[in-house]
Design a protein around this motif. Sequence first.
Motif, PDB file in Angstrom:
ATOM      1  N   LEU A  95      -1.503 -11.047   0.721  1.00  0.00           N
ATOM      2  CA  LEU A  95      -2.279 -11.629  -0.372  1.00  0.00           C
ATOM      3  C   LEU A  95      -3.583 -10.862  -0.577  1.00  0.00           C
ATOM      4  CD1 LEU A  95      -1.709 -15.455   0.225  1.00  0.00           C
ATOM      5  CD2 LEU A  95      -0.448 -13.870  -1.248  1.00  0.00           C
ATOM      6  N   ALA A  96      -4.193 -10.384   0.518  1.00  0.00           N
ATOM      7  CA  ALA A  96      -5.384  -9.557   0.383  1.00  0.00           C
ATOM      8  C   ALA A  96      -5.048  -8.267  -0.362  1.00  0.00           C
ATOM      9  CB  ALA A  96      -5.973  -9.248   1.749  1.00  0.00           C
ATOM     10  N   ALA A  97      -3.898  -7.665  -0.031  1.00  0.00           N
ATOM     11  CA  ALA A  97      -3.482  -6.441  -0.713  1.00  0.00           C
ATOM     12  C   ALA A  97      -3.250  -6.693  -2.195  1.00  0.00           C
ATOM     13  CB  ALA A  97      -2.220  -5.895  -0.062  1.00  0.00           C
ATOM     14  N   ARG A  98      -2.679  -7.851  -2.520  1.00  0.00           N
ATOM     15  CA  ARG A  98      -2.468  -8.188  -3.942  1.00  0.00           C
ATOM     16  C   ARG A  98      -3.802  -8.262  -4.672  1.00  0.00           C
ATOM     17  NH1 ARG A  98      -3.154  -8.969  -8.291  1.00  0.00           N
ATOM     18  NH2 ARG A  98      -2.153 -10.386  -9.790  1.00  0.00           N
ATOM     19  N   VAL A  99      -4.798  -8.887  -4.074  1.00  0.00           N
ATOM     20  CA  VAL A  99      -6.117  -8.965  -4.699  1.00  0.00           C
ATOM     21  C   VAL A  99      -6.729  -7.573  -4.822  1.00  0.00           C
ATOM     22  CG1 VAL A  99      -8.484  -9.790  -4.379  1.00  0.00           C
ATOM     23  CG2 VAL A  99      -6.562 -11.347  -3.995  1.00  0.00           C
ATOM     24  N   LEU A 100      -6.654  -6.796  -3.745  1.00  0.00           N
ATOM     25  CA  LEU A 100      -7.256  -5.461  -3.741  1.00  0.00           C
ATOM     26  C   LEU A 100      -6.616  -4.537  -4.763  1.00  0.00           C
ATOM     27  CD1 LEU A 100      -7.555  -5.079   0.116  1.00  0.00           C
ATOM     28  CD2 LEU A 100      -9.484  -5.069  -1.475  1.00  0.00           C
ATOM     29  N   SER A 101      -5.354  -4.774  -5.090  1.00  0.00           N
ATOM     30  CA  SER A 101      -4.664  -3.905  -6.052  1.00  0.00           C
ATOM     31  C   SER A 101      -5.334  -3.926  -7.417  1.00  0.00           C
ATOM     32  CB  SER A 101      -3.190  -4.330  -6.179  1.00  0.00           C
ATOM     33  OG  SER A 101      -3.072  -5.577  -6.852  1.00  0.00           O
ATOM     34  N   GLU A 102      -6.107  -4.972  -7.696  1.00  0.00           N
ATOM     35  CA  GLU A 102      -6.819  -5.059  -8.976  1.00  0.00           C
ATOM     36  C   GLU A 102      -8.199  -4.415  -8.931  1.00  0.00           C
ATOM     37  OE1 GLU A 102      -5.081  -9.089 -11.023  1.00  0.00           O
ATOM     38  OE2 GLU A 102      -6.880  -9.288  -9.789  1.00  0.00           O
ATOM     39  N   HIS A 103      -8.640  -4.035  -7.725  1.00  0.00           N
ATOM     40  CA  HIS A 103     -10.008  -3.542  -7.574  1.00  0.00           C
ATOM     41  C   HIS A 103     -10.086  -2.169  -6.930  1.00  0.00           C
ATOM     42  CE1 HIS A 103     -11.595  -7.551  -8.608  1.00  0.00           C
ATOM     43  NE2 HIS A 103     -10.560  -8.008  -7.924  1.00  0.00           N
ATOM     44  N   ALA A 104      -8.951  -1.621  -6.491  1.00  0.00           N
ATOM     45  CA  ALA A 104      -8.922  -0.316  -5.843  1.00  0.00           C
ATOM     46  C   ALA A 104      -7.878   0.575  -6.517  1.00  0.00           C
ATOM     47  CB  ALA A 104      -8.589  -0.467  -4.359  1.00  0.00           C
ATOM     48  N   ASP A 105      -8.135   1.880  -6.486  1.00  0.00           N
ATOM     49  CA  ASP A 105      -7.144   2.812  -7.020  1.00  0.00           C
ATOM     50  C   ASP A 105      -5.870   2.774  -6.187  1.00  0.00           C
ATOM     51  OD1 ASP A 105      -8.931   3.639  -8.989  1.00  0.00           O
ATOM     52  OD2 ASP A 105      -9.747   5.245  -7.750  1.00  0.00           O
ATOM     53  N   SER A 106      -6.021   2.611  -4.865  1.00  0.00           N
ATOM     54  CA  SER A 106      -4.851   2.525  -4.001  1.00  0.00           C
ATOM     55  C   SER A 106      -5.145   1.603  -2.827  1.00  0.00           C
ATOM     56  CB  SER A 106      -4.440   3.910  -3.482  1.00  0.00           C
ATOM     57  OG  SER A 106      -5.463   4.474  -2.677  1.00  0.00           O
ATOM     58  N   VAL A 107      -4.088   0.973  -2.330  1.00  0.00           N
ATOM     59  CA  VAL A 107      -4.175   0.042  -1.205  1.00  0.00           C
ATOM     60  C   VAL A 107      -3.124   0.450  -0.184  1.00  0.00           C
ATOM     61  CG1 VAL A 107      -4.075  -2.360  -0.454  1.00  0.00           C
ATOM     62  CG2 VAL A 107      -4.891  -1.805  -2.764  1.00  0.00           C
ATOM     63  N   VAL A 108      -3.519   0.544   1.076  1.00  0.00           N
ATOM     64  CA  VAL A 108      -2.608   0.907   2.156  1.00  0.00           C
ATOM     65  C   VAL A 108      -2.539  -0.252   3.147  1.00  0.00           C
ATOM     66  CG1 VAL A 108      -2.109   2.527   4.017  1.00  0.00           C
ATOM     67  CG2 VAL A 108      -3.193   3.346   1.913  1.00  0.00           C
ATOM     68  N   ILE A 109      -1.309  -0.704   3.447  1.00  0.00           N
ATOM     69  CA  ILE A 109      -1.097  -1.746   4.451  1.00  0.00           C
ATOM     70  C   ILE A 109      -0.556  -1.081   5.707  1.00  0.00           C
ATOM     71  CG2 ILE A 109       0.019  -3.929   5.000  1.00  0.00           C
ATOM     72  CD1 ILE A 109       0.482  -4.357   2.016  1.00  0.00           C
ATOM     73  N   VAL A 110      -1.257  -1.264   6.820  1.00  0.00           N
ATOM     74  CA  VAL A 110      -0.838  -0.707   8.100  1.00  0.00           C
ATOM     75  C   VAL A 110      -0.283  -1.842   8.961  1.00  0.00           C
ATOM     76  CG1 VAL A 110      -1.553   0.546  10.171  1.00  0.00           C
ATOM     77  CG2 VAL A 110      -2.610   1.084   7.960  1.00  0.00           C
ATOM     78  N   ASP A 111       0.973  -1.711   9.391  1.00  0.00           N
ATOM     79  CA  ASP A 111       1.595  -2.757  10.216  1.00  0.00           C
ATOM     80  C   ASP A 111       2.614  -2.127  11.142  1.00  0.00           C
ATOM     81  OD1 ASP A 111       1.855  -6.049   9.998  1.00  0.00           O
ATOM     82  OD2 ASP A 111       3.636  -5.074  10.827  1.00  0.00           O
ATOM     83  N   ARG A 112       2.768  -2.712  12.335  1.00  0.00           N
ATOM     84  CA  ARG A 112       3.738  -2.205  13.308  1.00  0.00           C
ATOM     85  C   ARG A 112       5.172  -2.398  12.825  1.00  0.00           C
ATOM     86  NH1 ARG A 112       1.971  -5.343  18.604  1.00  0.00           N
ATOM     87  NH2 ARG A 112       1.838  -6.961  17.007  1.00  0.00           N
ATOM     88  N   ASP A 113       5.416  -3.436  12.025  1.00  0.00           N
ATOM     89  CA  ASP A 113       6.751  -3.698  11.507  1.00  0.00           C
ATOM     90  C   ASP A 113       7.001  -2.876  10.249  1.00  0.00           C
ATOM     91  OD1 ASP A 113       7.137  -5.590  13.499  1.00  0.00           O
ATOM     92  OD2 ASP A 113       6.416  -7.235  12.240  1.00  0.00           O
ATOM     93  N   ASP A 114       8.266  -2.555  10.016  1.00  0.00           N
ATOM     94  CA  ASP A 114       8.654  -1.917   8.769  1.00  0.00           C
ATOM     95  C   ASP A 114       8.687  -2.981   7.680  1.00  0.00           C
ATOM     96  OD1 ASP A 114       9.729  -0.559   6.665  1.00  0.00           O
ATOM     97  OD2 ASP A 114      11.642  -0.087   7.625  1.00  0.00           O
ATOM     98  N   LEU A 115       7.689  -2.971   6.822  1.00  0.00           N
ATOM     99  CA  LEU A 115       7.559  -4.033   5.823  1.00  0.00           C
ATOM    100  C   LEU A 115       8.612  -3.937   4.730  1.00  0.00           C
ATOM    101  CD1 LEU A 115       3.671  -4.214   5.452  1.00  0.00           C
ATOM    102  CD2 LEU A 115       5.178  -5.598   6.879  1.00  0.00           C
ATOM    103  N   HIS A 116       9.365  -2.848   4.686  1.00  0.00           N
ATOM    104  CA  HIS A 116      10.408  -2.724   3.668  1.00  0.00           C
ATOM    105  C   HIS A 116      11.747  -3.280   4.159  1.00  0.00           C
ATOM    106  CE1 HIS A 116       8.069  -0.306   0.813  1.00  0.00           C
ATOM    107  NE2 HIS A 116       7.489   0.191   1.882  1.00  0.00           N
TER     108      HIS A 116
END
Length: 459
Positions: A38-59
């Motif tokens: 949800l933070a990434a969704r908000v940031l997508s409106e305010h940043a040119d790019s957003v990177v999510i770093v996680d140990r799990d494969d989010l795809h």
Amino acid sequence: MSRSPVQVFAELNAPPSRPPVRVMGRAVVLGGSVAGLLAARVLSEHADSVVIVDRDDLHSTGARPGVPQGTQLHALLPGGLVHLERLFPGFRELALRSGAVEAVPAARRNYLDGRVKVVVPDDADSLAGTRPLLEGLIRELVLRLPNVKTVTARATGLVFDGDAVTGVRYEAGGAPGVEPGELVVDAMGRSSRLSDWLAQAGWDRPVTQRMTVHLNYATALFRRPVADPEHAVVLAIHTPGTGRSADVAGAAFFAVEDGRWMAMMAGYGDSHPGRTAEDFTRRLREQFPPEFGEVADSGMIGDVQTYHHADSRRRDFHALRRMPAGLVAVGDAVASFNPVYGQGMTAAAMHAACLSAYLRSGPDLGVPARDFLELQKVVVDAAWSTSTSADLALPHVHGPYPRGYRFTSWVSRQIVAATVTDVAVARRFNQVVSMREHPQTLATPAVILRALRSARRRP
């Protein structure tokens, strides 16, 4: 802050009054939890790019290994659903098409010490579904955003430049790496190492408050032969000290996707109810209202899944005298509560609302995010007071007690008891526990007076 907590809470739950503005080039989110997504969704409106770093494969699909409580019963409170619909227009319909079950007020039944509570006809709707379903939908929608990407790696530290955080260090496949960012968001959950990283870099460590609750969860799936059940959500709570099934705090079952019931049972301390299939089904039949026995008779699917929640905790970043710029934390990394109250996902959504309000103000990211921290404190205080005030009534919990606790707990008991029969009190109570209104709106003279009048009429 010149506005009262009630006003701030209301503003956060209202549609944003300002349009989004681009304030940064790149943002980095540590953790692909619901709070991180949800933070990434908000940031997508305010940043040119957003990177999510996680140990799990989010795809990947299905439950994430990084969510040990993912097999347990989860609630998306009406307050959280409002925020999800705002962030992802059409989320409700997408969830329903994916198998979630809509729980209108008439389809929800609540018991308090064996007495069925009054229905609030104009209450907000909610959704019932498993954590993997709801989180998976959020993850899918976020990863569709063109300026959001993921890095499968383990975050190992922060990068500092003077008094600001300018990126994160990570390790992927044994190789180190650095992801630069003008704003770093910690969404690494209860096990977040942010406090250690700050201390190692010479910054203050936030004070951590804890309330030991020792909650023991057991959850199981059952066949649901009826596609459209009369009651999609049923909860039964046992008040501490009433003598009713003292070793079981309560139970609940929800209609979830794929024609199943998900049932939960909870106990505290040395009580571990429902750890075996036999004990689970027996207790559903013998210690709870008839609806629970019907679920038990429908046939269990798979094994009972257990989970232990040792304590509620909060890290008071807002109280830090020194805080680097370019850094905030959200979700369980800031505060995690007794999960029996179902606040987790909704609190994460409200943290995202705080981040949205902060970034829409066009802040200077070169200074600490004090305005965000003040907004977030209102949300954390509200959820913390709701859960811990109830936890303090448990016989095995011994403080810390806030000033005036004896009186306020007595008032709270009158209000909770009144929700069984008084629609007006129940309506306000539901608004507060679903995080659509601040808890102070429940402690008004009008509500307290109605509760006391209801107490006089009770047998």
